[in-house]
Design an enzyme around this catalytic site. Structure first.
Site, PDB file in Angstrom:
ATOM      1  N   GLN A  74       4.598   5.184   1.299  1.00  0.00           N
ATOM      2  CA  GLN A  74       3.377   4.661   1.918  1.00  0.00           C
ATOM      3  C   GLN A  74       2.197   5.564   1.571  1.00  0.00           C
ATOM      4  O   GLN A  74       1.849   6.463   2.327  1.00  0.00           O
ATOM      5  CB  GLN A  74       3.585   4.602   3.434  1.00  0.00           C
ATOM      6  CG  GLN A  74       2.464   3.995   4.202  1.00  0.00           C
ATOM      7  CD  GLN A  74       2.478   2.494   4.153  1.00  0.00           C
ATOM      8  OE1 GLN A  74       3.527   1.879   4.103  1.00  0.00           O
ATOM      9  NE2 GLN A  74       1.315   1.899   4.153  1.00  0.00           N
ATOM     10  N   PHE A  75       1.570   5.342   0.405  1.00  0.00           N
ATOM     11  CA  PHE A  75       0.468   6.208  -0.017  1.00  0.00           C
ATOM     12  C   PHE A  75      -0.713   6.151   0.945  1.00  0.00           C
ATOM     13  O   PHE A  75      -1.493   7.097   1.047  1.00  0.00           O
ATOM     14  CB  PHE A  75       0.023   5.883  -1.450  1.00  0.00           C
ATOM     15  CG  PHE A  75      -0.880   4.679  -1.569  1.00  0.00           C
ATOM     16  CD1 PHE A  75      -2.257   4.829  -1.545  1.00  0.00           C
ATOM     17  CD2 PHE A  75      -0.350   3.405  -1.717  1.00  0.00           C
ATOM     18  CE1 PHE A  75      -3.084   3.729  -1.667  1.00  0.00           C
ATOM     19  CE2 PHE A  75      -1.165   2.307  -1.840  1.00  0.00           C
ATOM     20  CZ  PHE A  75      -2.551   2.468  -1.809  1.00  0.00           C
ATOM     21  N   THR A  76      -0.839   5.067   1.701  1.00  0.00           N
ATOM     22  CA  THR A  76      -1.984   4.921   2.595  1.00  0.00           C
ATOM     23  C   THR A  76      -1.962   5.911   3.764  1.00  0.00           C
ATOM     24  O   THR A  76      -2.970   6.051   4.459  1.00  0.00           O
ATOM     25  CB  THR A  76      -2.089   3.483   3.140  1.00  0.00           C
ATOM     26  OG1 THR A  76      -0.923   3.174   3.895  1.00  0.00           O
ATOM     27  CG2 THR A  76      -2.261   2.479   2.007  1.00  0.00           C
TER      28      THR A  76
END
Length: 141
Positions: A74-76
């Site tokens: 989950q890069f966010t």
């Protein structure tokens, strides 16, 4: 490394209508974010923490009861929305750095004895879960 950890009663992730990862019953759904200075050592540390953190029913850990984990990149988690209306993603490591480190977390968990399901790195994923509690914590290493 940063992880949003949710105690769940089942969770799954689908990509283009096909299930790529699923856990059944009590376990953890873990969203993992990677930043620029993260290392294999931090990935191993995060895996140990996820395996041993006592947030399941009765203050148990996954290692205590053999509960499964669903790990999703989950890069966010490293998005920054403090200014303006559009988040920046400068804090997130690029895919070529992040993908192997998320894989390292999964590998270390499996070495510890965990049953681990995963999402698909970089894909448009649909995550479904039943949050048990609800119970959600942020873990950073």
């Amino acid at each position: 490394m940063r992880a949003v950890v949710q105690r769940v009663d089942g969770a799954s992730v689908t990509v283009e209508g096909r299930t790529v990862g699923r856990i059944v019953g009590e376990g953890l759904c873990v969203l993992v974010g990677v930043t620029h200075d993260d290392t294999k050592e931090k990935a191993a540390q995060l895996a140990r923490k996820l395996w041993s953190v006592r947030i399941l029913q009765g203050e148990k850990s996954c290692s205590d009861v053999g509960a499964p984990l669903l790990v999703i990149s989950q890069f966010t988690l490293y998005g920054d929305a403090r200014k303006g209306r559009r988040p920046t993603w400068n804090g997130a490591a690029p895919g070529e750095v992040a993908e192997p480190l998320v894989g390292e977390v999964v590998d270390r968990l499996r070495e510890l004895g965990a049953e681990v399901a995963t999402g698909e790195f970089g894909a448009d994923m649909k995550v479904s879960l039943t949050n048990d509690g609800p119970f959600t914590v942020l873990v950073e290493v």
